[in-house]
Design a protein around this motif. Structure first.
Motif, PDB file in Angstrom:
ATOM      1  N   UNK A  18       0.908  -1.150   0.047  1.00 45.79           N
ATOM      2  CA  UNK A  18       0.144  -0.019   0.027  1.00 45.79           C
ATOM      3  C   UNK A  18       0.780   1.260  -0.028  1.00 45.79           C
ATOM      4  N   UNK A  19       0.360   2.365  -0.259  1.00 48.07           N
ATOM      5  CA  UNK A  19       1.096   3.806  -0.326  1.00 48.07           C
ATOM      6  C   UNK A  19       1.524   3.803   1.225  1.00 48.07           C
ATOM      7  N   UNK A  20       2.613   4.905   1.254  1.00 45.21           N
ATOM      8  CA  UNK A  20       2.918   4.957   2.827  1.00 45.21           C
ATOM      9  C   UNK A  20       2.311   6.159   3.132  1.00 45.21           C
ATOM     10  N   UNK A  21       2.491   6.351   4.336  1.00 45.96           N
ATOM     11  CA  UNK A  21       1.993   7.458   5.084  1.00 45.96           C
ATOM     12  C   UNK A  21       2.485   8.863   4.377  1.00 45.96           C
ATOM     13  N   UNK A  22       3.626   8.941   3.950  1.00 44.00           N
ATOM     14  CA  UNK A  22       4.050  10.025   3.488  1.00 44.00           C
ATOM     15  C   UNK A  22       3.456  10.129   2.021  1.00 44.00           C
ATOM     16  N   UNK A  23       3.223   9.138   1.359  1.00 44.72           N
ATOM     17  CA  UNK A  23       2.328   9.607   0.077  1.00 44.72           C
ATOM     18  C   UNK A  23       0.794   9.952   0.374  1.00 44.72           C
ATOM     19  N   UNK A  24       0.443   9.297   1.245  1.00 49.60           N
ATOM     20  CA  UNK A  24      -1.101   9.689   1.686  1.00 49.60           C
ATOM     21  C   UNK A  24      -1.214  11.036   2.167  1.00 49.60           C
ATOM     22  N   UNK A  25      -0.248  11.567   2.918  1.00 46.67           N
ATOM     23  CA  UNK A  25      -0.236  12.984   3.519  1.00 46.67           C
ATOM     24  C   UNK A  25       0.092  14.019   2.272  1.00 46.67           C
ATOM     25  N   UNK A  26       1.110  13.514   1.538  1.00 44.35           N
ATOM     26  CA  UNK A  26       1.306  14.503   0.447  1.00 44.35           C
ATOM     27  C   UNK A  26       0.179  14.710  -0.512  1.00 44.35           C
ATOM     28  N   UNK A  62      -4.140  18.164  -2.449  1.00 47.47           N
ATOM     29  CA  UNK A  62      -5.650  18.197  -2.775  1.00 47.47           C
ATOM     30  C   UNK A  62      -6.407  19.268  -2.146  1.00 47.47           C
ATOM     31  N   UNK A  63      -6.074  19.526  -0.936  1.00 47.13           N
ATOM     32  CA  UNK A  63      -6.686  20.547  -0.059  1.00 47.13           C
ATOM     33  C   UNK A  63      -5.728  21.874  -0.028  1.00 47.13           C
ATOM     34  N   UNK A  64      -4.537  22.061  -1.022  1.00 46.07           N
ATOM     35  CA  UNK A  64      -3.789  23.239  -0.939  1.00 46.07           C
ATOM     36  C   UNK A  64      -3.308  23.459   0.536  1.00 46.07           C
ATOM     37  N   UNK A  65      -2.988  22.434   1.263  1.00 49.37           N
ATOM     38  CA  UNK A  65      -2.449  22.685   2.679  1.00 49.37           C
ATOM     39  C   UNK A  65      -0.955  22.660   2.686  1.00 49.37           C
ATOM     40  N   UNK A  66      -0.609  23.074   3.777  1.00 49.66           N
ATOM     41  CA  UNK A  66       1.009  22.705   4.079  1.00 49.66           C
ATOM     42  C   UNK A  66       1.129  21.640   4.571  1.00 49.66           C
TER      43      UNK A  66
END
Length: 119
Positions: free
Chosen positions: A11-19, A24-28
């Motif tokens: 599965x994708x890593x937490x880093x891929x998901x958070x990035x 998607x939300x234009x967040x920092x």
């Protein structure tokens, strides 16, 4: 050609998901050390100089001696430790650091003193 099931089903890593969520939300993105803006010109020039004038190949497995020495000096000065560069390993990230730390103290096939058969 089939991939090794370990990688095929990974599965994708937490880093891929958070990035992805940050984009998607234009967040920092606080999950990784991405720069917030354009890099300073001085930093880019220093990096270019280092690539041209110094090495640009893989470093020794424990890290560049000068970086290991500077790291030891830092911890000696600011944390009051008494370490040398022989006590320092430089990694390219936390995952590699954790793996290096575990591999330094765990040996396959050896059982700890608290091992009980059947557990």
């Amino acid at each position: 050609m089939r991939l090794n099931p370990l990688f095929e089903n990974m599965s994708t890593t937490v880093f891929e998901r958070m990035s992805g969520l940050a984009r998607a939300h234009e967040a920092i993105n606080l999950g990784q050390g991405f720069p917030d803006g354009p890099e300073p010109v001085e930093l880019l020039e220093a990096a270019a100089w280092a690539l041209q004038e110094r090495g640009n190949q893989y470093p020794p497995s424990r890290g560049l001696p000068a970086l290991r020495s500077a790291t030891a000096d830092f911890y000696n000065r600011f944390d009051g430790l008494n370490v040398t560069s022989d006590n320092v390993v430089v990694t390219s990230g936390a995952t590699e650091a954790i793996a290096a730390a575990l591999m330094a103290v765990i040996t396959a096939g050896r059982r700890g003193r608290h091992h009980r058969a059947g557990l």
